[in-house]
Design a protein around this motif. Structure first.
Motif, PDB file in Angstrom:
ATOM      1  N   ALA A   1     -22.998   2.884   3.272  1.00 59.87           N
ATOM      2  CA  ALA A   1     -22.016   3.755   3.920  1.00 59.87           C
ATOM      3  C   ALA A   1     -20.777   2.967   4.334  1.00 59.87           C
ATOM      4  CB  ALA A   1     -22.639   4.445   5.129  1.00 59.87           C
ATOM      5  N   LEU A   2     -20.963   1.743   4.837  1.00 63.86           N
ATOM      6  CA  LEU A   2     -19.808   0.901   5.184  1.00 63.86           C
ATOM      7  C   LEU A   2     -18.973   0.599   3.948  1.00 63.86           C
ATOM      8  CD1 LEU A   2     -21.416  -1.611   7.695  1.00 63.86           C
ATOM      9  CD2 LEU A   2     -19.692   0.128   8.210  1.00 63.86           C
ATOM     10  N   TRP A   3     -19.652   0.328   2.837  1.00 61.73           N
ATOM     11  CA  TRP A   3     -18.933   0.064   1.588  1.00 61.73           C
ATOM     12  C   TRP A   3     -18.176   1.312   1.144  1.00 61.73           C
ATOM     13  CZ3 TRP A   3     -16.782  -3.668  -0.689  1.00 61.73           C
ATOM     14  CH2 TRP A   3     -16.409  -3.596  -2.021  1.00 61.73           C
ATOM     15  N   THR A   4     -18.786   2.480   1.291  1.00 68.10           N
ATOM     16  CA  THR A   4     -18.125   3.734   0.920  1.00 68.10           C
ATOM     17  C   THR A   4     -16.879   3.954   1.771  1.00 68.10           C
ATOM     18  OG1 THR A   4     -20.223   4.690   0.197  1.00 68.10           O
ATOM     19  CG2 THR A   4     -18.449   6.237   0.704  1.00 68.10           C
ATOM     20  N   LEU A   5     -16.971   3.706   3.073  1.00 62.63           N
ATOM     21  CA  LEU A   5     -15.799   3.834   3.949  1.00 62.63           C
ATOM     22  C   LEU A   5     -14.704   2.850   3.535  1.00 62.63           C
ATOM     23  CD1 LEU A   5     -17.593   4.110   7.419  1.00 62.63           C
ATOM     24  CD2 LEU A   5     -16.394   5.942   6.215  1.00 62.63           C
ATOM     25  N   THR A   6     -15.105   1.627   3.228  1.00 60.40           N
ATOM     26  CA  THR A   6     -14.142   0.604   2.809  1.00 60.40           C
ATOM     27  C   THR A   6     -13.461   1.005   1.503  1.00 60.40           C
ATOM     28  OG1 THR A   6     -15.453  -1.096   3.894  1.00 60.40           O
ATOM     29  CG2 THR A   6     -13.888  -1.844   2.234  1.00 60.40           C
ATOM     30  N   MET A   7     -14.229   1.505   0.562  1.00 59.18           N
ATOM     31  CA  MET A   7     -13.669   1.905  -0.731  1.00 59.18           C
ATOM     32  C   MET A   7     -12.753   3.124  -0.594  1.00 59.18           C
ATOM     33  SD  MET A   7     -14.421  -0.431  -2.746  1.00 59.18           S
ATOM     34  CE  MET A   7     -13.740   0.321  -4.198  1.00 59.18           C
ATOM     35  N   ALA A   8     -13.079   4.020   0.322  1.00 57.85           N
ATOM     36  CA  ALA A   8     -12.198   5.173   0.549  1.00 57.85           C
ATOM     37  C   ALA A   8     -10.830   4.707   1.033  1.00 57.85           C
ATOM     38  CB  ALA A   8     -12.828   6.134   1.560  1.00 57.85           C
ATOM     39  N   LEU A   9     -10.811   3.724   1.933  1.00 54.60           N
ATOM     40  CA  LEU A   9      -9.532   3.164   2.385  1.00 54.60           C
ATOM     41  C   LEU A   9      -8.822   2.448   1.241  1.00 54.60           C
ATOM     42  CD1 LEU A   9     -10.521   1.759   5.895  1.00 54.60           C
ATOM     43  CD2 LEU A   9      -9.173   3.814   5.390  1.00 54.60           C
ATOM     44  N   GLY A  10      -9.579   1.716   0.437  1.00 51.85           N
ATOM     45  CA  GLY A  10      -8.994   1.019  -0.710  1.00 51.85           C
ATOM     46  C   GLY A  10      -8.424   1.977  -1.734  1.00 51.85           C
ATOM     47  N   HIS A  11      -9.124   3.070  -1.974  1.00 52.84           N
ATOM     48  CA  HIS A  11      -8.638   4.079  -2.928  1.00 52.84           C
ATOM     49  C   HIS A  11      -7.321   4.670  -2.448  1.00 52.84           C
ATOM     50  CE1 HIS A  11      -8.693   8.104  -4.903  1.00 52.84           C
ATOM     51  NE2 HIS A  11      -8.997   7.344  -5.922  1.00 52.84           N
ATOM     52  N   LEU A  12      -7.256   4.995  -1.181  1.00 50.51           N
ATOM     53  CA  LEU A  12      -6.016   5.521  -0.619  1.00 50.51           C
ATOM     54  C   LEU A  12      -4.900   4.481  -0.737  1.00 50.51           C
ATOM     55  CD1 LEU A  12      -4.526   7.789   0.890  1.00 50.51           C
ATOM     56  CD2 LEU A  12      -5.181   6.635   3.000  1.00 50.51           C
ATOM     57  N   SER A  13      -5.228   3.226  -0.477  1.00 47.55           N
ATOM     58  CA  SER A  13      -4.222   2.157  -0.566  1.00 47.55           C
ATOM     59  C   SER A  13      -3.606   2.072  -1.953  1.00 47.55           C
ATOM     60  CB  SER A  13      -4.846   0.801  -0.225  1.00 47.55           C
ATOM     61  OG  SER A  13      -5.222   0.770   1.115  1.00 47.55           O
ATOM     62  N   LEU A  14      -4.402   2.352  -2.965  1.00 48.91           N
ATOM     63  CA  LEU A  14      -3.902   2.328  -4.334  1.00 48.91           C
ATOM     64  C   LEU A  14      -2.828   3.390  -4.551  1.00 48.91           C
ATOM     65  CD1 LEU A  14      -4.178   1.335  -7.297  1.00 48.91           C
ATOM     66  CD2 LEU A  14      -5.922   3.118  -7.573  1.00 48.91           C
ATOM     67  N   PHE A  15      -3.009   4.564  -3.962  1.00 51.30           N
ATOM     68  CA  PHE A  15      -2.104   5.676  -4.230  1.00 51.30           C
ATOM     69  C   PHE A  15      -0.967   5.833  -3.222  1.00 51.30           C
ATOM     70  CE2 PHE A  15      -5.817   6.763  -6.723  1.00 51.30           C
ATOM     71  CZ  PHE A  15      -5.201   7.005  -7.945  1.00 51.30           C
ATOM     72  N   ILE A  16      -0.999   5.109  -2.122  1.00 45.85           N
ATOM     73  CA  ILE A  16       0.081   5.214  -1.142  1.00 45.85           C
ATOM     74  C   ILE A  16       1.433   4.829  -1.750  1.00 45.85           C
ATOM     75  CG2 ILE A  16       1.026   4.181   0.965  1.00 45.85           C
ATOM     76  CD1 ILE A  16      -1.801   4.405   2.141  1.00 45.85           C
ATOM     77  N   PRO A  17       1.546   3.714  -2.477  1.00 46.02           N
ATOM     78  CA  PRO A  17       2.854   3.401  -3.069  1.00 46.02           C
ATOM     79  C   PRO A  17       3.340   4.480  -4.026  1.00 46.02           C
ATOM     80  CG  PRO A  17       1.448   1.473  -3.127  1.00 46.02           C
ATOM     81  CD  PRO A  17       0.580   2.624  -2.705  1.00 46.02           C
ATOM     82  N   VAL A  18       2.439   5.078  -4.779  1.00 45.01           N
ATOM     83  CA  VAL A  18       2.831   6.148  -5.704  1.00 45.01           C
ATOM     84  C   VAL A  18       3.452   7.306  -4.923  1.00 45.01           C
ATOM     85  CG1 VAL A  18       1.985   7.844  -7.376  1.00 45.01           C
ATOM     86  CG2 VAL A  18       1.093   5.503  -7.404  1.00 45.01           C
ATOM     87  N   ALA A  19       2.825   7.670  -3.812  1.00 41.43           N
ATOM     88  CA  ALA A  19       3.338   8.783  -3.017  1.00 41.43           C
ATOM     89  C   ALA A  19       4.634   8.430  -2.299  1.00 41.43           C
ATOM     90  CB  ALA A  19       2.292   9.237  -2.008  1.00 41.43           C
TER      91      ALA A  19
END
Length: 135
Positions: free
Chosen positions: A84-102
């Motif tokens: 679950a900690l890894w899932t939370l971390t990856m969710a933040l990482g996934h968002l980080s990938l798309f923030i510059p695009v937005a």
């Protein structure tokens, strides 16, 4: 958690998209609205608060101190297992990938086409990875 991260970085696209997803998922308006002030809002469990805290720690600029302290990690570990900690971390990482695009592309939530101005249409093509002709 990702809604709070989007609020912190100022991504209207992600905030609008995520609030829409939360509404579709049955979240109440009080809880959605209170994400911005989660520290003092009465709508969140301890487990939810400890999930929001890393988003706050990671996305709030703090160049001189540790962002995710051992104490925060220990508190999160008390509520979530390693997966679950890894899932939370990856969710933040996934968002980080798309923030510059937005932030660069400035897509309009709910619209598939680019904005009408030439500059924004060019941004849209660039963010989609399409070749942008020289102007």
């Amino acid at each position: 958690m990702t809604l709070r991260a989007a609020q912190i970085v100022g991504s209207t696209y992600h905030v609008v998209r995520m609030t829409g997803e939360l509404r579709k998922g049955g979240e109440t308006e009080e809880r959605i609205t209170a994400v911005a002030t989660w520290q003092s809002a009465p709508y969140f469990t301890d487990a939810e608060r400890v999930a929001l805290e890393p988003a706050e720690a990671v996305f709030t600029p703090n160049p001189f101190e540790e962002r995710v302290s051992d104490d925060l990690f220990a508190r999160a570990s008390a509520h979530y297992d390693d997966q679950a900690l890894w899932t939370l971390t990856m969710a933040l990482g996934h968002l980080s990938l798309f923030i510059p695009v937005a932030l660069i592309g400035k897509p309009i939530p709910g619209h598939r086409s680019a904005r009408t101005t030439a500059g924004n249409a060019r941004r849209h093509r660039w963010c989609l990875g399409r070749t942008v002709p020289a102007t």
